[in-house]
Design a protein around this motif. Sequence first.
Motif, short mmCIF file in Angstrom:
data_model
loop_
_atom_site.label_atom_id
_atom_site.label_comp_id
_atom_site.label_asym_id
_atom_site.label_seq_id
_atom_site.Cartn_x
_atom_site.Cartn_y
_atom_site.Cartn_z
N TYR A 1 0.84 -1.20 0.00
CA TYR A 1 0.00 0.00 0.00
C TYR A 1 0.88 1.25 0.00
O TYR A 1 0.58 2.24 -0.69
CB TYR A 1 -0.93 0.00 1.21
CG TYR A 1 -2.01 -1.05 1.13
CD1 TYR A 1 -3.22 -0.78 0.49
CD2 TYR A 1 -1.82 -2.31 1.68
CE1 TYR A 1 -4.22 -1.75 0.41
CE2 TYR A 1 -2.81 -3.28 1.60
CZ TYR A 1 -4.00 -3.00 0.97
OH TYR A 1 -4.97 -3.97 0.88
N LEU A 2 1.96 1.19 0.78
CA LEU A 2 2.92 2.30 0.79
C LEU A 2 3.62 2.40 -0.56
O LEU A 2 3.79 3.50 -1.11
CB LEU A 2 3.94 2.09 1.91
CG LEU A 2 5.09 3.11 1.96
CD1 LEU A 2 4.57 4.51 2.25
CD2 LEU A 2 6.11 2.68 3.03
N ARG B 1 1.33 4.01 -3.09
CA ARG B 1 1.17 5.46 -2.88
C ARG B 1 2.39 6.23 -3.40
O ARG B 1 2.25 7.28 -4.04
CB ARG B 1 0.96 5.73 -1.39
CG ARG B 1 1.08 7.21 -0.99
CD ARG B 1 0.14 8.13 -1.77
NE ARG B 1 -1.24 7.93 -1.41
CZ ARG B 1 -1.84 8.53 -0.40
NH1 ARG B 1 -1.17 9.37 0.38
NH2 ARG B 1 -3.11 8.31 -0.15
N GLU C 1 -6.12 5.21 -3.76
CA GLU C 1 -5.07 5.81 -2.94
C GLU C 1 -4.72 7.23 -3.39
O GLU C 1 -3.93 7.91 -2.73
CB GLU C 1 -3.83 4.92 -2.93
CG GLU C 1 -3.97 3.69 -2.06
CD GLU C 1 -2.65 3.05 -1.70
OE1 GLU C 1 -1.64 3.77 -1.58
OE2 GLU C 1 -2.63 1.81 -1.54
N SER D 1 -5.88 7.65 2.55
CA SER D 1 -4.57 7.25 3.06
C SER D 1 -4.32 5.77 2.81
O SER D 1 -5.24 4.98 2.59
CB SER D 1 -4.48 7.52 4.56
OG SER D 1 -5.31 6.63 5.28
N THR D 2 -3.04 5.39 2.86
CA THR D 2 -2.68 3.99 2.66
C THR D 2 -3.28 3.11 3.74
O THR D 2 -3.75 2.01 3.48
CB THR D 2 -1.15 3.83 2.65
OG1 THR D 2 -0.62 4.28 3.91
CG2 THR D 2 -0.52 4.64 1.54
N ALA E 1 0.23 -1.75 7.04
CA ALA E 1 0.07 -0.54 6.24
C ALA E 1 -0.04 0.70 7.11
O ALA E 1 0.56 1.75 6.80
CB ALA E 1 -1.18 -0.67 5.35
N GLY F 1 2.58 3.70 7.04
CA GLY F 1 2.04 5.03 6.71
C GLY F 1 2.42 6.05 7.76
O GLY F 1 2.74 7.21 7.45
#
Length: 312
Positions: free
Chosen positions: A29-30, A33, A98, A102-103, A263, A267
């Motif tokens: 997820y990071l 992004r 995304e 937010s992630t 995540a 984040g």
Amino acid sequence: MSANAPDSRAPLLVWSALAIVYVVWGSTYLGIRISIETMPPLLSGALRFVTAALLLGGFLMIRKGWAPFRMSWRQFGGAGLVGLLLLTGGNGMVAVAEQHISTGLAALLVAAVPLWLVVFRIVVRDRPAVLTVAGVLVGLVGVAALSLNGGGESASTTGVVVIMLASLSWSIGSFLAARIPMPDNVWAASTVQMLVGGLGLLVVGPSIGERLDLAAISGRSWMALVYLVLVGSLVGFTAYTWLLGNAPISLVSTYAYVNPAVAVLLGMLVLNEQVTTQMILGGLVILAGVALVVSTERRAKSKLPVPEEVAV
């Protein structure tokens, strides 16, 4: 060891693959992004999965020639359909979402996947154990508590809707993967899924106006894309594909509960996303749901299937 003797490695392989999916996909997820900071979301996914497919497919051919890719058109079509649902629909919409949320929140909302899977099982009369359903519901209570906080931000309605659609697409793909013809070789199946899913993104991206400007892409985004290709796709997605054929789907789907914790932590550390007491408490409730689902599935499946092939 005789052909009928149980393979004591099977439980260890399942838990090792689960650990990979738990941690690696939490970090993607990071990675997504950061990659979409200077790349269009769908085209960045296309680059990721097509590249990963070519690398994995090339490695397979070097090791074993064309043998792993001997499959019927029905098997190829099954793998391709799953790739479209998981990657074009599921992962592609996560990247789009995304841009708006937010992630951590994106990962938390993806935790709806196990609920969809339980619903699908009930529809086909494959009724899960009562405690499995209870575990899913407990986990979703934690997700609700976390989502109410929204990671300290005002969540975009567009982002939330897109993430829920992504969860639905991913759930359908995961559910069908164990019920339709698929290539016999799990690594070849992963190659086909990533190639077809990546090509799907390559078609959809430009059709909605995305354009790739190489000069505008930052080194930071390139590094994130490399991580997503090598770790998120080659390691994480292949481990997930193997799990779909070798572990109960309710057990496999528990990754959706653990990924948010990873995540949210990343984040907070990398993107300075806010973490509150409410988020910590919600995370603990989610982990309680994971423990209930895992323990119930282990009792229901005292003997896990033995994979025909565990390494390339």
